[in-house]
Design a protein around this motif. Structure first.
Motif, PDB file in Angstrom:
ATOM      1  N   GLY A  58      33.897  83.441  41.336  1.00  0.00           N
ATOM      2  CA  GLY A  58      33.268  84.377  40.254  1.00  0.00           C
ATOM      3  C   GLY A  58      34.496  85.879  39.759  1.00  0.00           C
ATOM      4  N   PHE A  59      33.680  86.914  38.720  1.00  0.00           N
ATOM      5  CA  PHE A  59      34.478  87.664  37.932  1.00  0.00           C
ATOM      6  C   PHE A  59      34.021  88.829  38.619  1.00  0.00           C
ATOM      7  N   THR A  60      35.643  89.786  38.480  1.00  0.00           N
ATOM      8  CA  THR A  60      35.852  91.110  39.053  1.00  0.00           C
ATOM      9  C   THR A  60      34.663  91.502  38.066  1.00  0.00           C
ATOM     10  N   GLU A  61      34.322  91.841  37.708  1.00  0.00           N
ATOM     11  CA  GLU A  61      33.552  92.960  37.092  1.00  0.00           C
ATOM     12  C   GLU A  61      32.162  92.760  37.539  1.00  0.00           C
ATOM     13  N   THR A  62      31.647  91.719  37.619  1.00  0.00           N
ATOM     14  CA  THR A  62      30.592  91.569  38.720  1.00  0.00           C
ATOM     15  C   THR A  62      30.198  91.294  40.525  1.00  0.00           C
ATOM     16  N   ASP A  75      40.193  81.955  45.366  1.00  0.00           N
ATOM     17  CA  ASP A  75      39.364  82.059  43.628  1.00  0.00           C
ATOM     18  C   ASP A  75      38.757  83.021  43.308  1.00  0.00           C
ATOM     19  N   VAL A  76      38.836  84.100  43.354  1.00  0.00           N
ATOM     20  CA  VAL A  76      38.326  85.111  42.555  1.00  0.00           C
ATOM     21  C   VAL A  76      39.223  86.333  43.266  1.00  0.00           C
ATOM     22  N   ASP A  77      39.413  87.773  41.670  1.00  0.00           N
ATOM     23  CA  ASP A  77      39.894  88.599  42.181  1.00  0.00           C
ATOM     24  C   ASP A  77      38.717  89.314  42.584  1.00  0.00           C
ATOM     25  N   ALA A  78      38.948  89.335  43.638  1.00  0.00           N
ATOM     26  CA  ALA A  78      37.668  91.028  43.852  1.00  0.00           C
ATOM     27  C   ALA A  78      37.926  91.809  43.863  1.00  0.00           C
ATOM     28  N   GLY A  79      38.923  92.525  43.570  1.00  0.00           N
ATOM     29  CA  GLY A  79      39.014  94.309  42.706  1.00  0.00           C
ATOM     30  C   GLY A  79      39.099  95.142  44.140  1.00  0.00           C
ATOM     31  N   ASP A  80      39.289  94.588  44.979  1.00  0.00           N
ATOM     32  CA  ASP A  80      39.843  95.478  46.560  1.00  0.00           C
ATOM     33  C   ASP A  80      40.692  94.781  47.091  1.00  0.00           C
ATOM     34  N   ASP A  81      42.174  95.865  47.433  1.00  0.00           N
ATOM     35  CA  ASP A  81      42.834  95.728  48.519  1.00  0.00           C
ATOM     36  C   ASP A  81      42.729  95.286  49.518  1.00  0.00           C
ATOM     37  N   ARG A  82      41.562  94.950  50.065  1.00  0.00           N
ATOM     38  CA  ARG A  82      40.631  95.538  51.459  1.00  0.00           C
ATOM     39  C   ARG A  82      40.517  94.500  51.761  1.00  0.00           C
ATOM     40  N   ALA A  83      39.984  92.905  50.883  1.00  0.00           N
ATOM     41  CA  ALA A  83      40.065  92.011  50.823  1.00  0.00           C
ATOM     42  C   ALA A  83      41.020  91.006  50.941  1.00  0.00           C
ATOM     43  N   ILE A  84      40.534  90.124  52.188  1.00  0.00           N
ATOM     44  CA  ILE A  84      41.487  88.431  52.393  1.00  0.00           C
ATOM     45  C   ILE A  84      41.395  87.715  51.159  1.00  0.00           C
ATOM     46  N   THR A  85      42.259  87.222  50.332  1.00  0.00           N
ATOM     47  CA  THR A  85      42.029  86.538  49.247  1.00  0.00           C
ATOM     48  C   THR A  85      42.570  85.020  49.922  1.00  0.00           C
ATOM     49  N   ILE A  86      42.153  83.731  49.325  1.00  0.00           N
ATOM     50  CA  ILE A  86      42.255  82.848  50.016  1.00  0.00           C
ATOM     51  C   ILE A  86      43.104  81.997  48.196  1.00  0.00           C
ATOM     52  N   ALA A  87      44.038  81.127  47.443  1.00  0.00           N
ATOM     53  CA  ALA A  87      43.698  80.191  46.546  1.00  0.00           C
ATOM     54  C   ALA A  87      44.566  78.718  47.129  1.00  0.00           C
ATOM     55  N   GLN A  88      44.484  78.565  46.104  1.00  0.00           N
ATOM     56  CA  GLN A  88      45.473  76.747  46.959  1.00  0.00           C
ATOM     57  C   GLN A  88      46.776  76.979  45.849  1.00  0.00           C
ATOM     58  N   SER A  89      47.205  77.723  45.933  1.00  0.00           N
ATOM     59  CA  SER A  89      48.500  77.926  45.424  1.00  0.00           C
ATOM     60  C   SER A  89      48.662  77.191  43.902  1.00  0.00           C
ATOM     61  N   ASP A  90      47.574  78.064  43.259  1.00  0.00           N
ATOM     62  CA  ASP A  90      47.697  77.446  42.011  1.00  0.00           C
ATOM     63  C   ASP A  90      49.248  77.061  40.902  1.00  0.00           C
ATOM     64  N   SER A  91      49.693  78.106  40.759  1.00  0.00           N
ATOM     65  CA  SER A  91      51.017  78.353  40.493  1.00  0.00           C
ATOM     66  C   SER A  91      51.763  76.234  41.068  1.00  0.00           C
TER      67      SER A  91
END
Ligand code: SR1
Length: 340
Positions: free
Chosen positions: A102-106, A125-141
């Motif tokens: 998804g997209f941050t603005e939505t 896989d989305v920048d949720a736009g709120d630091d309280r959210a836990i983020t998960i990614a596949q180490s894309d770099s």
């Protein structure tokens, strides 16, 4: 104001209408579904394509294992619908929400509303736009570096390259940052065309785009296509033009269909970097479960990718994604967000 920046307003208006009318969308539900179970809503921007289908299968299997009642909302690429789905998930009164792409603005208004209502949010896989959210990614770099190292080694850093990319998707943006660095470090790698689209026909549309780009640039020897639907489309284009001997494809992701394409005789798709999508779906459900039950959880969770070359896949003799983790055990990550 852009069309995309209008989306949150449209979504908010539609959500109000939904609430006023007393209607709620009907997500697909699986799991125990009794009063004692943990209720998790999975709010997805996309659901079609090998990656997203395998990811969901892994999420559902893990929910079953944990006795989680999982409601799945799929916006099918409709950003305003994803915002509405987030509203519905909050109104459902779930114990945690997992947002997938998804997209941050939505997603940000819904994510913030959920967190304000004490509903934990994990964002894959989305920048949720709120630091309280836990983020998960596949180490894309790392994922992009693994496969681009192959491209640079195979071409000696000198090639005309077609690049497949769509800006705005968090994993693709992170992979793009690595590609920009690689181009800066290898001035003889020349990006001669950029192609890409993300929708329910990604592979076939990218195939048409890649064909046109190859015809317009006959000296191309490499395609960097860091999403499996891009890589499948690029493979089709190279095969249709009979360029298997001169063009190599460097992709991302893995699925049973991808393994078949990569390991086929004279396939131009020579390397991919990937996690096991079903494992990542499982990790996301575990993270949401841990967040819902107030257990310890890292703020930023990374699932490391593995380089899968054509040679290694052929040598391993695997033909399905289920067989992969036997040959590449690092694809299974039970220690990431572990739940016994
Ligand atoms: C449109 S974004 C596609 C990517 O999302 C996941 O991160 C997969 O790796 C896929 O490449």
């Amino acid at each position: 104001m852009t069309a995309r920046s209008l989306l949150p307003l449209a979504a908010a208006a539609a959500a109000s209408a939904l609430l006023l009318s007393g209607c709620a969308s009907s997500p697909a539900a699986s799991g125990a579904g009794n009063d004692d179970s943990v209720d998790i809503a999975l709010v997805r921007q996309l659901g079609s394509g090998d990656y997203f289908e395998l990811w969901l299968a892994g999420a559902e299997a893990e929910a079953e294992r944990l006795g989680v009642n999982l409601s799945v909302y799929n916006a099918n690429g409709d950003d305003a619908q994803q915002a509405l789905d987030l509203e519905s998930a909050i109104n459902e009164g779930v114990d945690a929400i997992a947002v997938d792409h998804g997209f941050t603005e939505t997603v940000q208004p819904g994510v913030t509303a959920a967190l304000d209502a004490d509903i934990p949010v994990v964002a894959f896989d989305v920048d949720a736009g709120d630091d309280r959210a836990i983020t998960i990614a596949q180490s894309d770099s790392d994922l992009a570096s693994l496969v681009l190292d192959e491209l640079v080694a195979d071409t000696d850093g000198e090639a005309q390259v077609i690049y497949a990319y769509v800006a705005g998707f968090a994993p693709l943006d992170r992979r793009n940052a690595v590609w920009e660095d690689v181009k800066a470090e290898n001035p003889d790698l020349e990006q001669v065309a950029q192609i890409g689209v993300v929708n329910e026909s990604t592979a076939s549309e990218v195939a048409n785009q890649a064909k046109a780009a190859l015809q317009a640039n006959p000296d191309v020897t490499a395609i960097f296509a860091p999403y499996d639907e891009f890589a499948k489309g690029a493979t089709l284009a190279v095969q249709e033009l009979g360029l298997e001997d001169s063009v190599r494809i460097y992709g991302a992701d893995i699925s049973t269909a991808d393994i078949e394409v990569i390991t086929a005789d004279s396939s131009p798709w020579v390397a991919t970097a990937a996690t096991d999508p079903s494992n990542v779906g499982a990790v996301t459900v575990r993270a949401a479960y841990l967040a819902a039950t107030d257990a310890d959880l890292e703020q930023a969770i990374e699932v490391p990718p593995t380089l899968l070359t054509q040679d290694a896949l052929r040598e391993a003799g695997v033909s399905t994604v289920e067989e992969l983790s036997g040959a590449f055990p690092e694809l299974s990550t039970p220690d990431v967000a572990p739940v016994d």
